[in-house]
Enzyme design. Sequence first.
Site, PDB file in Angstrom:
ATOM      1  N   PHE A  97     -18.478  15.466 -26.474  1.00  0.00           N
ATOM      2  CA  PHE A  97     -18.801  14.392 -27.544  1.00  0.00           C
ATOM      3  C   PHE A  97     -18.694  13.037 -26.960  1.00  0.00           C
ATOM      4  O   PHE A  97     -18.386  12.284 -27.672  1.00  0.00           O
ATOM      5  CB  PHE A  97     -17.455  15.017 -28.049  1.00  0.00           C
ATOM      6  CG  PHE A  97     -15.747  14.801 -26.906  1.00  0.00           C
ATOM      7  CD1 PHE A  97     -15.859  15.940 -25.712  1.00  0.00           C
ATOM      8  CD2 PHE A  97     -14.857  13.524 -27.323  1.00  0.00           C
ATOM      9  CE1 PHE A  97     -14.255  16.029 -25.136  1.00  0.00           C
ATOM     10  CE2 PHE A  97     -14.126  13.394 -26.024  1.00  0.00           C
ATOM     11  CZ  PHE A  97     -13.762  14.985 -25.102  1.00  0.00           C
ATOM     12  N   TYR A 100       0.619  -1.105  -0.171  1.00  0.00           N
ATOM     13  CA  TYR A 100      -0.033  -0.066  -0.109  1.00  0.00           C
ATOM     14  C   TYR A 100       1.044   1.705  -0.042  1.00  0.00           C
ATOM     15  O   TYR A 100       0.708   2.415  -0.599  1.00  0.00           O
ATOM     16  CB  TYR A 100      -0.920   0.439   1.458  1.00  0.00           C
ATOM     17  CG  TYR A 100      -2.069   1.302   1.119  1.00  0.00           C
ATOM     18  CD1 TYR A 100      -2.863   0.695   0.561  1.00  0.00           C
ATOM     19  CD2 TYR A 100      -1.546   2.433   1.605  1.00  0.00           C
ATOM     20  CE1 TYR A 100      -4.183   2.145   0.563  1.00  0.00           C
ATOM     21  CE2 TYR A 100      -3.213   3.692   1.016  1.00  0.00           C
ATOM     22  CZ  TYR A 100      -3.616   3.165   1.306  1.00  0.00           C
ATOM     23  OH  TYR A 100      -4.333   4.138   0.656  1.00  0.00           O
ATOM     24  N   ASP A 109       2.153  19.724 -21.237  1.00  0.00           N
ATOM     25  CA  ASP A 109       1.219  18.339 -20.793  1.00  0.00           C
ATOM     26  C   ASP A 109       2.509  17.566 -21.721  1.00  0.00           C
ATOM     27  O   ASP A 109       2.131  17.853 -23.099  1.00  0.00           O
ATOM     28  CB  ASP A 109      -0.169  18.981 -21.960  1.00  0.00           C
ATOM     29  CG  ASP A 109      -0.864  17.530 -21.629  1.00  0.00           C
ATOM     30  OD1 ASP A 109      -0.367  16.281 -21.822  1.00  0.00           O
ATOM     31  OD2 ASP A 109      -1.996  17.944 -22.321  1.00  0.00           O
ATOM     32  N   LYS A 131      -0.652   7.311 -23.478  1.00  0.00           N
ATOM     33  CA  LYS A 131       0.172   7.719 -24.906  1.00  0.00           C
ATOM     34  C   LYS A 131       1.765   7.430 -25.139  1.00  0.00           C
ATOM     35  O   LYS A 131       2.176   5.855 -25.246  1.00  0.00           O
ATOM     36  CB  LYS A 131      -0.565   9.516 -25.293  1.00  0.00           C
ATOM     37  CG  LYS A 131      -1.604   9.987 -24.204  1.00  0.00           C
ATOM     38  CD  LYS A 131      -2.456   9.223 -25.620  1.00  0.00           C
ATOM     39  CE  LYS A 131      -4.315   9.862 -25.005  1.00  0.00           C
ATOM     40  NZ  LYS A 131      -3.808  11.435 -24.090  1.00  0.00           N
ATOM     41  N   PHE A 186      -6.696  21.364 -24.851  1.00  0.00           N
ATOM     42  CA  PHE A 186      -7.093  20.189 -25.078  1.00  0.00           C
ATOM     43  C   PHE A 186      -8.171  20.335 -24.263  1.00  0.00           C
ATOM     44  O   PHE A 186      -8.570  20.285 -23.229  1.00  0.00           O
ATOM     45  CB  PHE A 186      -6.084  19.394 -24.537  1.00  0.00           C
ATOM     46  CG  PHE A 186      -6.090  17.754 -24.335  1.00  0.00           C
ATOM     47  CD1 PHE A 186      -5.859  16.937 -26.353  1.00  0.00           C
ATOM     48  CD2 PHE A 186      -6.359  16.775 -23.715  1.00  0.00           C
ATOM     49  CE1 PHE A 186      -6.862  15.805 -25.852  1.00  0.00           C
ATOM     50  CE2 PHE A 186      -7.268  15.707 -24.135  1.00  0.00           C
ATOM     51  CZ  PHE A 186      -6.900  14.222 -24.605  1.00  0.00           C
ATOM     52  N   THR A 187      -9.424  18.916 -24.821  1.00  0.00           N
ATOM     53  CA  THR A 187     -10.948  18.851 -23.814  1.00  0.00           C
ATOM     54  C   THR A 187     -10.705  19.207 -22.462  1.00  0.00           C
ATOM     55  O   THR A 187     -11.246  19.680 -21.251  1.00  0.00           O
ATOM     56  CB  THR A 187     -11.005  17.144 -24.778  1.00  0.00           C
ATOM     57  OG1 THR A 187     -10.023  16.566 -24.444  1.00  0.00           O
ATOM     58  CG2 THR A 187     -11.787  17.535 -26.080  1.00  0.00           C
TER      59      THR A 187
HETATM   60  C1  LIG Z   1      -4.775  12.119 -23.780  1.00  0.00           C
HETATM   61  C2  LIG Z   1      -4.538  13.421 -22.876  1.00  0.00           C
HETATM   62  C3  LIG Z   1      -4.804  14.324 -22.024  1.00  0.00           C
HETATM   63  C4  LIG Z   1      -5.488  13.265 -20.838  1.00  0.00           C
HETATM   64  O1  LIG Z   1      -5.215  12.186 -19.977  1.00  0.00           O
HETATM   65  P1  LIG Z   1      -5.927  11.087 -19.480  1.00  0.00           P
HETATM   66  O2  LIG Z   1      -5.023   9.969 -19.372  1.00  0.00           O
HETATM   67  O3  LIG Z   1      -6.734  10.411 -20.962  1.00  0.00           O
HETATM   68  O4  LIG Z   1      -6.980  11.530 -18.887  1.00  0.00           O
HETATM   69  C5  LIG Z   1      -4.422  15.264 -21.763  1.00  0.00           C
HETATM   70  N1  LIG Z   1      -3.836  16.325 -22.275  1.00  0.00           N
HETATM   71  C6  LIG Z   1      -3.635  15.402 -23.962  1.00  0.00           C
HETATM   72  C7  LIG Z   1      -3.120  16.128 -25.078  1.00  0.00           C
HETATM   73  C8  LIG Z   1      -4.127  13.671 -24.109  1.00  0.00           C
HETATM   74  O5  LIG Z   1      -4.114  13.827 -25.182  1.00  0.00           O
END
Ligand SMILES: *Cc1c(COP(=O)(O)O)cnc(C)c1O
Length: 463
Positions: A450, A73, A216, A259, A125-126
């Site tokens: 979306f 943990y 990011d 990613k 970004f969303t």
């Molecule tokens: C996917 C993504 C995020 C968010 O990450 P999650 O792991 O899906 O929560 C943030 N910024 C960018 C540029 C992304 O492609």
Amino acid sequence: MKPRTIAEPYKIKMVESIRMTTREERELAIREAGYNTFLLRSDDVYIDLLTDSGTTAMSDMQWSMMMRGDEAYAGARSFYRMEAAMQEIYGFRHLVPTHQGRAAEHITSQIRIKAGQYVPMNMYFTTTRAHVERAGGIFYDCIIDEAKDPWSDFPFKGNVDIAKLQKLVDEKGAASIAYLNIAPCVNMAGGQPFSMANLREVSAWAKQQGLPIIFDATRAVENCYFIQQREEGYREVPIRKILREMMGYGDGCTMSSKKDNLVNIGGFLATNDDAFFVKAKELVVVFEGMPTYGGLAGRDMEALAQGMREMVEDDYIASRVRQVEYLGQQLMDAGLPIVRPVGGHAVFLDAKRFLPHLSQDQFPSQTLAAALFVDSGVRAMERGIVSAGRDPITHDHVRPALELVRLTIPRRVYTNLHMDVVAESCMALYENRERINGLRMVYEPESLRFFQARFEELEAVTV
Ligand SMILES: *Cc1c(COP(=O)(O)O)cnc(C)c1O
């Protein structure tokens, strides 16, 4: 003479079957999914290009490291291995793991933003923007204008426009800015990189203003590959070194490990700021878990640490980006409208030019993604007016300049024959494009619409 073929730097040890469906089955499936590819069942999908997020094929090394996960943990060995890998590969001092990228964005936004402050980003970004706004922040777009022109061949369309930053400071003062959020290989612009020269200038400007840069870092490695290929002086520099230089211009990052990091789940925030680190550890306990696991299992942290080391291998990242180029080149050669140059993780169809007979309020990208699925079982994603959501003040649709369908290539998953199938389907649709009708939105969630919005087909316009 034709240049010699360069193949993937790996071979396949395990396979997963996929199934081709009939057109009737796909027509039914997309209707049931409300014409939203997010709502399809993956069993109905033949080639899944919805996203490169968490869809990676892990290596034999990553799978074997998972067996070594320490599930304690607190103070798990696996955390220390992930921390060491992050420090080696990214170069930041402190690590806080999170279950995925948006959790790192949440924590960062809550700590760093005072209500009413601006957060400049090289395009939105969303999830990042959603967390900035939840924390009372205001998104400010500082990407160069070329990013909004899908036909511009400018090699670094992810660059920051310092004049736009200066304008904000002149009008509102530097104290009105929480931090600069800089994204490599800007997702919403088509996976477009910034140059190291631009980053260097932005960093110097930010230092003058006393503003931190938070990356990011989600697609930093793909950006490093473009720097290596396109920017003078980097051709012989290993990706590892380019990444360390890039991250060195920032004060920290948020990261979606789904990613670049080659894992199916995970994320983190990293920082050089001791005070921020202390606060981040306080918040991660509330939202994610102890700071030595942050919502991840020990085995996840092991796979992640190994993935970080694999992602900076030059052969791997070259083959990854070249596969995206392979698909993009076929579409360009056939005269289809796509965002140029081809980005690092995806090929983007320009739905405005693909379906010029549809108005933006008829959701051309949503429509095209649905049509592609019906044609061939290829699943893509809308990146246009639906993704852009509504203005928080006027509540009208935000009408983005780019109306795109994203064909996102998972890492190490599909072969180039799969890419050929995708290209042929896009070409077939393009030939019959005037037969494609628009959509009407019949269900709209309040935030990140979306993901779950539902649509119906508009009546066919008779010619
Ligand atoms: C996917 C993504 C995020 C968010 O990450 P999650 O792991 O899906 O929560 C943030 N910024 C960018 C540029 C992304 O492609």
